[in-house]
Design an enzyme around this catalytic site. Sequence first.
Site, PDB file in Angstrom:
ATOM      1  N   LYS A 231       0.837  -1.188   0.000  1.00 29.36           N
ATOM      2  CA  LYS A 231       0.000   0.000   0.000  1.00 29.36           C
ATOM      3  C   LYS A 231       0.878   1.245   0.000  1.00 29.36           C
ATOM      4  O   LYS A 231       1.851   1.331   0.751  1.00 29.36           O
ATOM      5  CB  LYS A 231      -0.906  -0.005   1.238  1.00 29.36           C
ATOM      6  CG  LYS A 231      -1.799   1.214   1.384  1.00 29.36           C
ATOM      7  CD  LYS A 231      -2.551   1.162   2.698  1.00 29.36           C
ATOM      8  CE  LYS A 231      -3.258   2.484   2.982  1.00 29.36           C
ATOM      9  NZ  LYS A 231      -3.857   2.523   4.326  1.00 29.36           N
ATOM     10  N   LEU A 232       0.523   2.208  -0.833  1.00 29.80           N
ATOM     11  CA  LEU A 232       1.396   3.355  -1.050  1.00 29.80           C
ATOM     12  C   LEU A 232       1.672   4.126   0.236  1.00 29.80           C
ATOM     13  O   LEU A 232       2.779   4.584   0.472  1.00 29.80           O
ATOM     14  CB  LEU A 232       0.774   4.288  -2.096  1.00 29.80           C
ATOM     15  CG  LEU A 232       1.725   5.298  -2.743  1.00 29.80           C
ATOM     16  CD1 LEU A 232       2.858   4.596  -3.443  1.00 29.80           C
ATOM     17  CD2 LEU A 232       0.955   6.177  -3.734  1.00 29.80           C
ATOM     18  N   SER A 233       0.656   4.259   1.107  1.00 25.92           N
ATOM     19  CA  SER A 233       0.860   5.029   2.336  1.00 25.92           C
ATOM     20  C   SER A 233       1.844   4.343   3.280  1.00 25.92           C
ATOM     21  O   SER A 233       2.403   4.979   4.159  1.00 25.92           O
ATOM     22  CB  SER A 233      -0.475   5.246   3.049  1.00 25.92           C
ATOM     23  OG  SER A 233      -1.016   4.009   3.478  1.00 25.92           O
ATOM     24  N   LYS A 234       2.042   3.031   3.108  1.00 26.54           N
ATOM     25  CA  LYS A 234       2.985   2.297   3.952  1.00 26.54           C
ATOM     26  C   LYS A 234       4.370   2.212   3.319  1.00 26.54           C
ATOM     27  O   LYS A 234       5.290   1.657   3.891  1.00 26.54           O
ATOM     28  CB  LYS A 234       2.462   0.873   4.183  1.00 26.54           C
ATOM     29  CG  LYS A 234       1.077   0.799   4.797  1.00 26.54           C
ATOM     30  CD  LYS A 234       1.029   1.395   6.182  1.00 26.54           C
ATOM     31  CE  LYS A 234      -0.346   1.223   6.814  1.00 26.54           C
ATOM     32  NZ  LYS A 234      -0.444   1.889   8.125  1.00 26.54           N
ATOM     33  N   HIS A 235       4.496   2.754   2.129  1.00 27.39           N
ATOM     34  CA  HIS A 235       5.741   2.634   1.380  1.00 27.39           C
ATOM     35  C   HIS A 235       6.668   3.788   1.723  1.00 27.39           C
ATOM     36  O   HIS A 235       6.263   4.953   1.692  1.00 27.39           O
ATOM     37  CB  HIS A 235       5.435   2.626  -0.119  1.00 27.39           C
ATOM     38  CG  HIS A 235       6.562   2.136  -0.960  1.00 27.39           C
ATOM     39  ND1 HIS A 235       7.602   2.937  -1.348  1.00 27.39           N
ATOM     40  CD2 HIS A 235       6.815   0.914  -1.475  1.00 27.39           C
ATOM     41  CE1 HIS A 235       8.450   2.229  -2.074  1.00 27.39           C
ATOM     42  NE2 HIS A 235       8.000   0.996  -2.164  1.00 27.39           N
TER      43      HIS A 235
END
Length: 303
Positions: A231-235
């Site tokens: 997930k982008l927010s966790k990247h």
Amino acid sequence: MRGGFAVTSPRGRFAPSPTGRLHFGSLVAALGSWLFARSAGATWIVRMEDIDRGREVPGAAEAILATLAAFGLASDEPVVRQSARTPLYAAALARLERDGHAYRCWCSRSELEPFDGIHPPACVAPVRDRPPAWRLRVGSATVGFTDRVLGAQEQDLRRDVGDFVVWRADGACAYQLAVVVDDAAQGIGEVVRGADLLDSTPRQILLQRLLGLPQPAYAHLPLALGPDGRKLSKHEAALAVDARDPLPALGAALRFLGQPAPTERNVHMLLSRAAREFDPARIPRTAGMPPAFAAARNATSRG
């Protein structure tokens, strides 16, 4: 009627947490919720979910609001902050306790390991020398609803979740209860958000029923993934969108949501046309990479 409750307005909302700057995944959620609301002629509001003060990044809330405004996504009403609403949450907890739906619990994660992390219908902590949390009794509840993007959903709360926390041991209201109280207080008729929160929806519907609150409609949008599939927010490499040049990211977000990307070179004209042409049936049901990430990956693979 939706879910057995009368909904008088399709008011929509975007509820970011101030844990960093607005990135592409958050833009998709904000734009998607705005499109659902605007295409129905409804009010769209922003709520800052800053109840977890330990995760808040100084200045992030102001930066998020400024970026949203640059993208033409300003709240129609004054922004509400969860950190100022604790008395409302405490009143809801008191009602749940009074009606026998909530109980104190001292269980730690390690103490729940024998139960595969699923909390049993009672506290099993052998030692109670620390502040308790409050949990909701789920009983034998099975909750179903129809998502406007993902279709029919159902969850057996006892099997899949167990009794869950509604008030944390550190004295803060838990997300599940806070969001239910806020959505009802703000008259939200339609909750549009990322699919990472799909699993939370049955818990929130159960809380709505126990508190006698209206049940909004739900639409869960596909998640934006980084090149590694996370997930982008966790990247760690998740990039903030550029408020100085919003048109490219807006166009990419529209394409990510399956919508035609208008060619207008003015933010407000672009959004106006996008709202007129918005079709929820075009929204993909699965996660994917933003167009820019996909282009970068394809270019690399060709080389």
